[in-house]
Design a protein around this motif. Structure first.
Motif, PDB file in Angstrom:
ATOM      1  N   UNK A  27      27.295  82.098  -1.802  1.00 43.14           N
ATOM      2  CA  UNK A  27      26.754  81.267  -2.099  1.00 43.14           C
ATOM      3  C   UNK A  27      25.008  81.230  -1.212  1.00 43.14           C
ATOM      4  N   UNK A  28      23.732  81.423  -1.508  1.00 41.61           N
ATOM      5  CA  UNK A  28      22.961  80.785  -0.099  1.00 41.61           C
ATOM      6  C   UNK A  28      21.701  80.211  -0.844  1.00 41.61           C
ATOM      7  N   UNK A  29      21.542  79.519  -0.147  1.00 42.79           N
ATOM      8  CA  UNK A  29      20.315  78.582  -0.548  1.00 42.79           C
ATOM      9  C   UNK A  29      18.852  78.290   0.470  1.00 42.79           C
ATOM     10  N   UNK A  30      18.171  77.501  -0.015  1.00 44.91           N
ATOM     11  CA  UNK A  30      17.346  77.366   0.989  1.00 44.91           C
ATOM     12  C   UNK A  30      16.535  78.733   0.989  1.00 44.91           C
ATOM     13  N   UNK A  31      16.315  79.442  -0.097  1.00 40.51           N
ATOM     14  CA  UNK A  31      15.110  80.343  -0.086  1.00 40.51           C
ATOM     15  C   UNK A  31      15.771  81.744   0.629  1.00 40.51           C
ATOM     16  N   UNK A  32      17.306  81.674   1.651  1.00 44.58           N
ATOM     17  CA  UNK A  32      17.409  83.233   2.251  1.00 44.58           C
ATOM     18  C   UNK A  32      18.420  83.614   1.041  1.00 44.58           C
ATOM     19  N   UNK A 103      10.996  88.661  -1.846  1.00 44.30           N
ATOM     20  CA  UNK A 103      11.373  89.489  -1.000  1.00 44.30           C
ATOM     21  C   UNK A 103      13.050  88.966  -1.452  1.00 44.30           C
ATOM     22  N   UNK A 104      13.192  88.014  -1.523  1.00 37.85           N
ATOM     23  CA  UNK A 104      14.743  87.247  -1.962  1.00 37.85           C
ATOM     24  C   UNK A 104      15.049  88.581  -3.087  1.00 37.85           C
ATOM     25  N   UNK A 105      13.919  88.689  -4.369  1.00 38.82           N
ATOM     26  CA  UNK A 105      14.953  89.747  -4.713  1.00 38.82           C
ATOM     27  C   UNK A 105      15.074  91.504  -4.257  1.00 38.82           C
ATOM     28  N   UNK A 106      14.144  90.914  -3.810  1.00 38.34           N
ATOM     29  CA  UNK A 106      14.282  92.880  -3.340  1.00 38.34           C
ATOM     30  C   UNK A 106      16.150  93.007  -2.206  1.00 38.34           C
ATOM     31  N   UNK A 107      15.800  91.991  -1.635  1.00 35.79           N
ATOM     32  CA  UNK A 107      17.372  92.359  -1.080  1.00 35.79           C
ATOM     33  C   UNK A 107      18.497  91.688  -1.531  1.00 35.79           C
ATOM     34  N   UNK A 108      18.347  91.361  -3.148  1.00 40.54           N
ATOM     35  CA  UNK A 108      19.683  90.893  -3.626  1.00 40.54           C
ATOM     36  C   UNK A 108      19.693  92.594  -4.534  1.00 40.54           C
ATOM     37  N   UNK A 109      18.817  92.797  -4.380  1.00 31.52           N
ATOM     38  CA  UNK A 109      18.643  94.192  -5.619  1.00 31.52           C
ATOM     39  C   UNK A 109      19.915  95.100  -4.884  1.00 31.52           C
TER      40      UNK A 109
END
Length: 382
Positions: A27-32, A103-109
């Motif tokens: 799990x990740x939090x705080x926009x990272x 940025x978050x969506x791209x990293x997760x993708x």
């Protein structure tokens, strides 16, 4: 991280057992977004005897789940999803709309198969990333832009808003209701209109004052917005935010209140009426299973009261029994398709007929609504 094991047992007959991997995405939090994720896992599909690969799933939240509200309801569904399929989803909390979200969506993708974004303002970011990663599936809550690998989903909360409006219309003493809107987007606008129409269906003299907080969760601002309406003398106050600040402010004045998204009775039990509650698990479950089965297709899904995607929180103890009975009756009629919330005649707040008698707003007209019905006092900022 568990890795796959291959067991070879040679006896009279050579038996090769299937490879089984577990998924333990962090799990990740705080926009990272997480720096790494688990490899694709495989487990027995709940609907098939053969072992199939489980998708790697990620949730992106606008805030934190807490113990109530929009994000909380999505998180309850995530927990049930993990229990059913035996994986651990990646969770990224407190992701603001805009560049940070993209940025978050791209990293997760880069290492997930299904990414779920739960805020309207994620729409363009998700569209951009979906175009870059066509093999990844995306689900966007409350948006209206789709792609071959991007679905939108929402609940017809206007149905339950209408029913809550009925209760408000029966319980008001001065016909002066208030509504603290979140952002002036169609989802909020059509909910306010439905609430007003429900109240007017049992009390034609009702008027609804609207102010905007321009927040999803900010207790300080939301309380201030609520107080501004309470100071005008409203005797029922509805709120479209995740925090209970509005209904708590109303309770302090002895004013009936309506929350948002999850059961908020505990925050103002003596004055709470009800509000819409979302049940997201069935939708997420269907999408995960279709990915496992290889049948997933993009769609624009709008679940309703009959399907159970939206419902009402139990009516509070302040609601008279005759009102509870009436709302219960109308709820069943809504489920049976006997009530058309946006059926004509529909008159806007300026007196113009938007839809004549015998006609109804289309889904597209509802999803693009940018006007208030007659009886709403307030403006919609551009």
């Amino acid at each position: 991280m568990k890795k796959g094991f291959l067991f070879l047992v040679l006896a009279l007959v050579l038996i090769v057992t299937a490879c089984s991997n577990g998924n333990d995405a962090s799990n990740a939090s705080d926009s990272e977004a997480p720096s790494s994720s688990a490899p694709a896992s495989s487990a027995a599909s709940p609907s098939a005897g053969a072992e199939k690969e489980l998708p790697r799933v990620a949730f992106v939240y606008i805030g934190e789940p807490g113990d109530g509200g929009w994000t909380y309801q999505h998180d309850l569904a995530r927990i049930e999803l993990e229990k059913k399929y035996g994986f651990t989803a990646t969770v990224v909390e407190n992701v603001p709309e805009g560049a940070d979200a993209e940025r978050v969506f791209e990293e997760l993708a880069q290492d997930h198969d299904l990414i779920i974004g739960t805020s309207f303002g994620y729409m363009d970011s998700m569209v951009n990333v979906a175009n870059k990663y066509p093999k990844v599936k995306f689900l966007h809550a409350s948006g209206y832009k789709t792609a071959e690998n991007l679905s939108t989903y929402a609940g017809r909360a206007y149905e339950t808003a209408y029913l809550v409006g009925v209760a408000a219309g029966k319980m008001t003493k001065n016909n002066h209701l208030g509504y603290v809107g979140a952002y002036p987007i169609p989802e909020v606008i059509y909910t306010i209109n439905a609430f007003t129409l429900g109240a007017q269906s049992v009390n034609p003299d009702v008027e609804v004052d609207v102010v905007w907080s321009n927040t999803w969760y900010d207790p300080t601002i939301e309380r201030q917005a609520a107080v501004s309406l309470l100071d005008t003398g409203v005797d029922v106050l509805a709120n479209y935010q995740d925090s209970p600040a509005g209904i708590q402010a109303a309770a302090e004045r002895g004013v009936y209140s309506i929350g948002n998204d999850s059961d908020m009775n505990k925050y103002a039990p003596d004055y709470y009426i009800s509000n819409t509650v979302y049940n997201w698990f069935s939708y997420y479950d269907r999408n995960v299973q279709s990915i496992i089965d290889g049948t997933w297709k993009s769609e624009s899904y709008w679940g309703n009261l009959k399907e159970g995607l939206v419902d009402m929180a139990p009516l509070g103890k302040s609601v008279p029994q005759d009102v509870k009975d009436l709302v219960g009756q109308l709820k069943q009629e809504m489920i049976d398709g006997k009530i058309d919330v946006f059926g004509g005649p529909l008159i806007d707040q300026g007196g113009k007929e938007v839809k004549p008698s015998g006609q109804s707003l289309s889904d597209d007209e509802i999803l693009n609504m940018n006007w208030f019905v007659k009886g709403v006092k307030g403006t919609i900022p551009s």
